[in-house]
Enzyme design. Structure first.
Site, PDB file in Angstrom:
ATOM      1  N   ASP A 135       0.826  -1.196   0.000  1.00 51.04           N
ATOM      2  CA  ASP A 135       0.000   0.000   0.000  1.00 51.04           C
ATOM      3  C   ASP A 135       0.866   1.255   0.000  1.00 51.04           C
ATOM      4  OD1 ASP A 135      -1.848   2.104   0.669  1.00 51.04           O
ATOM      5  OD2 ASP A 135      -3.218   0.599   1.459  1.00 51.04           O
ATOM      6  N   ASN A 162      -5.530   1.797  -0.070  1.00 49.05           N
ATOM      7  CA  ASN A 162      -5.442   1.055  -1.328  1.00 49.05           C
ATOM      8  C   ASN A 162      -5.706  -0.427  -1.122  1.00 49.05           C
ATOM      9  OD1 ASN A 162      -4.632   3.070  -3.421  1.00 49.05           O
ATOM     10  ND2 ASN A 162      -2.983   3.422  -1.965  1.00 49.05           N
ATOM     11  N   ASP A 163      -5.182  -0.970  -0.032  1.00 53.15           N
ATOM     12  CA  ASP A 163      -5.451  -2.376   0.280  1.00 53.15           C
ATOM     13  C   ASP A 163      -6.951  -2.626   0.404  1.00 53.15           C
ATOM     14  OD1 ASP A 163      -2.980  -3.759   0.408  1.00 53.15           O
ATOM     15  OD2 ASP A 163      -2.501  -2.779   2.295  1.00 53.15           O
ATOM     16  N   ILE A 164      -7.624  -1.799   1.181  1.00 51.67           N
ATOM     17  CA  ILE A 164      -9.047  -2.028   1.444  1.00 51.67           C
ATOM     18  C   ILE A 164      -9.874  -1.769   0.189  1.00 51.67           C
ATOM     19  CG2 ILE A 164     -11.039  -1.253   2.783  1.00 51.67           C
ATOM     20  CD1 ILE A 164      -9.047  -0.660   5.090  1.00 51.67           C
ATOM     21  N   GLY A 167      -9.434  -4.509  -2.272  1.00 42.79           N
ATOM     22  CA  GLY A 167     -10.297  -5.638  -1.924  1.00 42.79           C
ATOM     23  C   GLY A 167     -11.737  -5.396  -2.326  1.00 42.79           C
TER      24      GLY A 167
END
Length: 411
Positions: A135, A162-164, A167
């Site tokens: 991220d 960005n990770d969330i 997803g």
């Protein structure tokens, strides 16, 4: 209520945040999410310190844990048997990692043509696609850190955005693929990536350059679109953010805070005029707010329907009265014992929030159950456990149909 993804089985081969956040959303929506973890200590995310200490507890409810050595022939065979009966597989290994193990999309779709295979990566197709990414890496290279920090001091956002969101976009792709499969009977390969997600987040700043011909300034140095859109100190030396974004709000603000002369000032009548007058307007308002408590400012703003926000730490949200409403939080187990409330998925369906059906799983908590569902006999489960292929909790009962070792090895 009947959950929309009831009956959908997801095999999750992922760790950290991006892949597990995808599985969390699918699980909360009713899917049976089987999280495949290494035998022994399980997913390394369980043991992250510091800023990663809350990752596992946040993103792994409503999942079952299967502890399996997928690098062993028998473990690989069992994984392939599981995937052959699944609707969705999610993975965030490095590019090519699962292909080398025989768990790439091309290898699996022959046994399961309806499989929706979702890869969550650093980059989509292009020159960067084989790079490793996190991220923070894509925030730095993708303009978000530049926009977040003051000039000359790039600063990552205070959450793994960005990770969330990566997803979440993966879930959107999976849901679309499930709908398409209803028409065609075929699955497909879906990809979601951190860098492209980050580019999407800063798209308005890119467009701003196209419109104005000037690079967007970092947020702390930006020219605000509204005159009163800032953080102010209160009489108690704490802080509050106030947003006055329309001329109607301006009139309500002046009335709520007893400023008739500002309201009568023709040079402040419109938002563009107030933006131009910020250098003389904001010091006066800062002096005003320093005479009032945060509670009083909040009361007046709420009464006038003006945007406001007390500046708080994340841990202070545990005492937030809105999040104390039924269903807004779910209680999850902590690795050191005890439990904590964390926010539920931020949607309502039929007027209800989505609930926790399964707590954060212990490593291998559901291994024996899943092996039985795949037809493994008790003797086979015992043998796989003894060989270190399958990890189970000591108190898990073992029973099941009679599938021989040879059938698993050749699955």
């Amino acid at each position: 209520m009947t959950l929309p993804l009831s009956g959908i089985r997801v095999v999750e081969l992922s760790h950290m945040v991006m892949g597990p956040s995808c599985g969390l959303v699918l699980g909360d929506l009713g899917a049976d999410v089987v999280k495949v973890e290494p035998v022994g200590e399980g997913d390394n995310t369980r043991r992250l310190p510091g800023s990663g200490a809350g990752f596992f507890a946040t993103f792994n409810r409503n999942k079952r844990s299967l502890a399996l050595d997928i690098k062993s022939p028998k473990g690989l065979a069992l994984a392939r048997r599981l995937i052959a009966r699944a609707d969705v597989l999610t993975e965030n290994f490095r590019p090519g990692g699962l292909d080398r193990l025989g768990l790439g999309y091309k290898a699996l779709k022959a046994d399961n043509p309806g499989l929706i295979y979702c890869s969550l990566k650093g980059f989509l197709s292009g020159p960067y696609e084989n790079r490793a990414a996190l991220d923070e890496v894509v925030q730095m290279m993708g303009g978000l850190a530049y926009m977040t920090g003051p000039p000359g001091r790039p600063l990552r956002a205070g959450a793994p955005v960005n990770d969330i969101m990566g997803g979440m976009f993966a879930v959107i792709g999976i849901m679309a693929a499930l709908l398409e499969r209803q028409r065609t009977g075929r699955g497909q390969l879906i990809k979601s990536a951190l860098f492209e997600n980050n580019a999407f987040l800063v798209a308005s700043a890119m467009a701003q350059f196209a419109v104005t011909g000037k690079p967007a300034a970092p947020m702390p140095a930006r020219t605000a679109a509204w005159a009163i859109y800032d953080v102010f100190e209160t009489s108690e030396d704490n802080q509050i953010f106030i947003a006055v974004v329309t001329d109607t709000h301006w009139r309500a603000f002046c009335e709520a805070f007893g400023q008739p002369d500002l309201l009568a000032d023709a040079t402040l009548a419109t938002n563009p005029m107030r933006v131009a007058a910020r250098e003389r307007l904001l010091p006066r308002l800062r002096d005003l707010f320093k005479t009032l408590t945060r509670a009083e400012i909040s009361r007046r703003c709420e009464g006038a329907n003006i945007g406001f926000a007390p500046i708080r730490r994340p841990d202070e949200l545990l005492d937030d009265p809105h999040l104390a409403c039924p269903g807004a939080m779910v209680e999850v187990a902590l690795p050191q014992g005890g439990s904590t409330p964390i926010p539920a998925l931020p949607i309502e369906m039929n007027g209800q929030r989505l609930k926790k059906r399964l707590d954060i799983p212990r490593v291998g908590e559901h291994s024996a159950d899943i092996a039985r569902e795949l037809g493994c006999a008790p003797a086979l489960i015992d043998e796989l456990v003894a060989e270190g292929v399958l990890g189970v909790e000591a108190d898990q009962p073992v029973s099941g149909e009679n599938v021989e070792l040879s059938e698993i090895a050749s699955a």
